[in-house]
Design a protein around this motif. Sequence first.
Motif, PDB file in Angstrom:
ATOM      1  N   ILE A   1       0.847  -1.195  -0.018  1.00 44.35           N
ATOM      2  CA  ILE A   1       0.012   0.143   0.064  1.00 44.35           C
ATOM      3  C   ILE A   1       0.929   1.190   0.095  1.00 44.35           C
ATOM      4  CG2 ILE A   1      -1.813   1.143   1.333  1.00 44.35           C
ATOM      5  CD1 ILE A   1      -2.645  -1.245   2.596  1.00 44.35           C
ATOM      6  N   LEU A   2       0.551   2.189  -0.892  1.00 42.01           N
ATOM      7  CA  LEU A   2       1.431   3.515  -0.732  1.00 42.01           C
ATOM      8  C   LEU A   2       0.225   4.489  -0.167  1.00 42.01           C
ATOM      9  CD1 LEU A   2       3.508   5.684  -1.537  1.00 42.01           C
ATOM     10  CD2 LEU A   2       2.453   5.655  -3.776  1.00 42.01           C
ATOM     11  N   ASP A   3       0.535   5.026   0.919  1.00 37.53           N
ATOM     12  CA  ASP A   3      -0.249   5.859   1.655  1.00 37.53           C
ATOM     13  C   ASP A   3      -0.102   7.299   1.358  1.00 37.53           C
ATOM     14  OD1 ASP A   3      -2.010   7.306   3.326  1.00 37.53           O
ATOM     15  OD2 ASP A   3      -1.261   6.615   5.062  1.00 37.53           O
ATOM     16  N   ASP A   4      -0.442   7.542   0.108  1.00 41.47           N
ATOM     17  CA  ASP A   4      -0.575   8.876  -0.612  1.00 41.47           C
ATOM     18  C   ASP A   4      -1.580   9.968  -0.058  1.00 41.47           C
ATOM     19  OD1 ASP A   4      -2.462   7.403  -1.628  1.00 41.47           O
ATOM     20  OD2 ASP A   4      -2.231   8.204  -3.784  1.00 41.47           O
ATOM     21  N   ARG A   5      -2.212   9.701   0.954  1.00 46.47           N
ATOM     22  CA  ARG A   5      -3.052  10.584   1.361  1.00 46.47           C
ATOM     23  C   ARG A   5      -2.300  11.903   1.855  1.00 46.47           C
ATOM     24  NH1 ARG A   5      -6.327   7.711   5.960  1.00 46.47           N
ATOM     25  NH2 ARG A   5      -3.892   7.101   6.276  1.00 46.47           N
ATOM     26  N   ASP A   6      -3.270  12.926   1.556  1.00 48.52           N
ATOM     27  CA  ASP A   6      -2.674  14.290   2.221  1.00 48.52           C
ATOM     28  C   ASP A   6      -3.125  14.277   3.827  1.00 48.52           C
ATOM     29  OD1 ASP A   6      -1.576  16.790   2.666  1.00 48.52           O
ATOM     30  OD2 ASP A   6      -2.998  17.924   1.307  1.00 48.52           O
ATOM     31  N   GLU A   7      -2.479  13.574   4.602  1.00 57.49           N
ATOM     32  CA  GLU A   7      -2.837  13.497   6.017  1.00 57.49           C
ATOM     33  C   GLU A   7      -1.756  13.725   6.762  1.00 57.49           C
ATOM     34  OE1 GLU A   7      -5.343  13.202   7.509  1.00 57.49           O
ATOM     35  OE2 GLU A   7      -7.159  12.518   6.211  1.00 57.49           O
ATOM     36  N   ARG A   8      -1.753  14.302   8.022  1.00 58.75           N
ATOM     37  CA  ARG A   8      -0.453  14.166   8.778  1.00 58.75           C
ATOM     38  C   ARG A   8       0.172  13.050   9.080  1.00 58.75           C
ATOM     39  NH1 ARG A   8      -0.507  19.066  11.575  1.00 58.75           N
ATOM     40  NH2 ARG A   8       0.431  18.149  13.356  1.00 58.75           N
ATOM     41  N   ALA A   9       1.294  12.797   9.379  1.00 57.77           N
ATOM     42  CA  ALA A   9       2.091  11.797   9.708  1.00 57.77           C
ATOM     43  C   ALA A   9       1.594  11.036  10.891  1.00 57.77           C
ATOM     44  CB  ALA A   9       3.380  12.002  10.085  1.00 57.77           C
ATOM     45  N   GLY A  10       0.953  11.571  11.835  1.00 59.40           N
ATOM     46  CA  GLY A  10       0.332  10.857  12.752  1.00 59.40           C
ATOM     47  C   GLY A  10      -0.648  10.036  12.435  1.00 59.40           C
ATOM     48  N   VAL A  11      -1.699  10.442  11.712  1.00 57.67           N
ATOM     49  CA  VAL A  11      -2.905   9.804  11.298  1.00 57.67           C
ATOM     50  C   VAL A  11      -2.433   8.784  10.547  1.00 57.67           C
ATOM     51  CG1 VAL A  11      -4.877   9.941   9.715  1.00 57.67           C
ATOM     52  CG2 VAL A  11      -4.171  11.859  11.134  1.00 57.67           C
ATOM     53  N   LYS A  12      -1.430   8.639   9.494  1.00 54.91           N
ATOM     54  CA  LYS A  12      -1.112   7.670   8.846  1.00 54.91           C
ATOM     55  C   LYS A  12      -0.345   6.456   9.631  1.00 54.91           C
ATOM     56  CE  LYS A  12      -0.095  10.539   4.714  1.00 54.91           C
ATOM     57  NZ  LYS A  12       0.931  10.598   3.442  1.00 54.91           N
ATOM     58  N   PHE A  13       0.515   6.840  10.520  1.00 50.21           N
ATOM     59  CA  PHE A  13       1.128   5.912  11.585  1.00 50.21           C
ATOM     60  C   PHE A  13      -0.126   5.075  12.187  1.00 50.21           C
ATOM     61  CE2 PHE A  13       4.911   8.951  11.730  1.00 50.21           C
ATOM     62  CZ  PHE A  13       5.333   8.447  10.666  1.00 50.21           C
ATOM     63  N   LYS A  14      -1.000   5.891  12.791  1.00 53.05           N
ATOM     64  CA  LYS A  14      -2.214   5.097  13.655  1.00 53.05           C
ATOM     65  C   LYS A  14      -2.893   4.374  12.717  1.00 53.05           C
ATOM     66  CE  LYS A  14      -1.734   7.138  17.612  1.00 53.05           C
ATOM     67  NZ  LYS A  14      -1.683   6.429  18.586  1.00 53.05           N
ATOM     68  N   ASP A  15      -3.226   4.832  11.289  1.00 52.15           N
ATOM     69  CA  ASP A  15      -3.966   3.665  10.605  1.00 52.15           C
ATOM     70  C   ASP A  15      -3.217   2.400  10.147  1.00 52.15           C
ATOM     71  OD1 ASP A  15      -6.641   4.848  10.395  1.00 52.15           O
ATOM     72  OD2 ASP A  15      -5.931   6.351   8.784  1.00 52.15           O
ATOM     73  N   ALA A  16      -1.883   2.875   9.941  1.00 47.30           N
ATOM     74  CA  ALA A  16      -0.834   1.710   9.646  1.00 47.30           C
ATOM     75  C   ALA A  16      -0.893   0.731  10.689  1.00 47.30           C
ATOM     76  CB  ALA A  16       0.605   2.068   9.072  1.00 47.30           C
TER      77      ALA A  16
END
Length: 578
Positions: free
Chosen positions: A504-519
Motif C-alpha cells: 500500500i502507498l499511503d499517498d493521502r494528504d494527511e498528517r504523519a500521525g494519522v497515517k502511522f495510526k492507521d498503518a
Amino acid sequence: MRYSEMFLPTGREVPSDAEIISHQLMIRAGLIRKLTSGIYSYLPLGYRVIRKVEQIIREEMNRAGAQEVFLPMVQPAELWQESGRWEYYGKELLRLRDRHDREYCLGPTHEEVITDLVRNDIKTYRQLPRNLYQIQTKFRDEVRPRFGVMRCREFGMKDAYSFDADEAGAEVSYEKMFAAYTSIFERCGLKFRPVEADSGSIGGKYSHEFMVMAESGEDAMIVCEKCNYAANLEKAEIARPEKKETGEKDKLPLESVHTPNVRTIEEVSAFLKVTPRDIVKTLIFNADGKPCAILIRGDQEVNEIKVKNYLGINELTLAEDDMILHATGAPRGFAGAVKIKTRIIADYSVMNMVNFVTGANKEDYHLKNVNIGRDFNVESFADLRVIEKSDTCPRCGGGIQFVRGIEVGHVFKLGTKYSKALKAVYLDRDGQEKIMIMGCYGIGVGRTVAACIEQNNDENGIIWPMPLAPYQVIITPVNVNEGQVLQAAEKIYKDLLFRGVEVILDDRDERAGVKFKDADLIGIPLRITVGQKNLAGGNVELKERKSGKTTIHPLQNIVSAIEKSIAGSINPVAGKQT
RNA sequence: CGGGGCGUAGCGCAGCCUGGUAGCGCGCCUGCUUUGGGAGCAGGAUGUCGAGUGUUCAAAUCACUCCGCCCCGACCA
C-alpha cells in the motif's frame, strides 16, 4: 494499491456492540461491517485476509490429495429427510419454500449433498478412496450470534469429506487430514493445538478439534502438563479409580433422618453437619422419555454429554417434577438410590464411598450410612462427571491445566452414519456390496481470521502474521506535499509492485500521525517511512509492526531488505503439489 | 424461548424523569495556517428522534402495539 483510492474506512471509536478485541478491531480496521444480526460483509481488506487463509487451505488440502468441488447452498428437503436430519437438526436449519411450495434448506453443512453426489457416481472399490472438499458459505440459524464473525449465522467454511472402502482406509484418510490441518494452522502463524472432542450432532465415533489458544475463547479444555493429552472439557476423560473393598463391619447401620424442607446439597450438608463429599447426589434424568438415576458425589458435577454418550440416547434433560415424583415417590430434593424405580448408573466418584448420605425417596427425609451392595445395587459405574482442577491426566497421571481456546477446525470419523442412511455403497473385490466409510473435516475460515486477531494485537491495533497479512508492506511518505518525499515513495512503490510484493502507498494528504495510526491499526507487518530527514542522507526507515523495531536503509537497498524480510516470515508449502 | 438493556447525524453519546426551537464530541465539506504518532483557527452541511396507533393545543419526551439490535441464561459444528 494507493491508499487514496482504497475503500478502507477505519475508525477511532470502539463500536458499542463489539465485546471481544477481534470483533472491535475488525470493525475499526475496516475489515467487516454488519448487515444484520450474525451476518457480515467483508470489505476489501478483510476479504484479502479471507483469501489468504483460503489459499493456504487449498494448497494443503490439494497436497493431501483432496480435490476441490463447489456444492449448492440451497438443498432439497428430501435429502435431509433421507438422512433423518430434517427432523433432528432443529431450528438451526433455515428452511424455505420455493414458488412451487417445495421445501428446501440453506446448507449448514454438506454431508447429505456430498454423499448423494458420491453414491451416484462411485460404484466400485477401484474408485476409492476419495476426498472432496469445498470452500462455501454456510448458514446456521444460531440462537444467539455473537463476537462478530466468531459465532455468526452466515459464515465461510472449508469442508472436506472422505470416502473409504474400509476402516483401515478411513483411518489413513483421517490421519492425512489431521496432518494437513496441522500444516494449515502452522502456516497461518497461529498458536494452536489439537484436542480430543465430542462429535456432537454431526455424529460419529471420535474427533479432534483444532483450538487456537485464546482467553476469550468459547471453549474450555484441559491440557496435560506432562504428556500431550489435551481434550475439550466436554470430552476430558477421568480415569477409573481402583476399587477398594470395604469390610461389612465398617458399614454402619442405615438410618433415616427427618430433614424438613432440606433439599439442596448445601442445605443437607449444613443440616446433617457433613461435607458435600459425604453425600451422594441422585439426579433423575429424562433419557429419551425414560427416567434414569445418575449418582455422583455431592461436590461434583455431572457431564451430560458423557451421560448421553454412555446411554447411547438422543435427548437428555433433567427430569420434570412429575417424572421425579413417579420415579422416586417424593418431590424434587429427596431422591436417593435406595428402592428407586429406575435404572441406576453411578459415576466412578461414588465407587469407593461408604456410609454416605442420600435422599430417602420420601418427602422431608434423608438416609445416613448408605452403602452400595448392602442397601442398593448400581447397574454400572462409569465416567460421567465434569473434570476438575484436582483431577489428573487420564493417560499419564500428570497434572492438568485448564485453558481456553477458539475452535477453528474439527476432524471427524463419521463411520457409516450418512453412507448407510443414504445408501452410499460400492462393490468390493469379491462383488459384495459394502457401505462406504466416511470422514468429515471442517475449518471455519472467518473464525480463523478472528482467532488470529485475538492472538495478534496490541493497544494500537492488529498485528498480522506475514502469511495472513492483507498487504505485506505499507509505504508512508510523511508529507506528500514535499516533492522529493513523494517521488522517493512512488519509486519504492513501483519497485515493490514490480517484485510482486503486496504493498500500500499511503499517498493521502494527511498528517504523519494519522497515517502511522492507521498503518498500526490495520496491522501491516512492514512499514517504510519516507521522510525529509532520512531522505537527505539517501535513506528510508523500515519499521516492523510486531516488534516495533526500526532500521535505516539506503534507498537502493530497501527493496531487497523487504524481500528478505518477507521470505523469512512466510512458511512455504513443504513438498510438492499433487 | 426466559430475564435485562438499548434504538436520537456516518461513529460514540446527551436530551426523555418534569411534553413547548433537536444538541455535544469525533468524522465529513470549504478556506487559511500546520506537517515524524489521530493538528489549530474560522465557516458549513447532515436527522422520517426505529415504526405505527393513541393521549394532548402541542410528543424525541407520556401510554399501547410492533420491529430491530445488544447482553445474561438455555441451546449449539
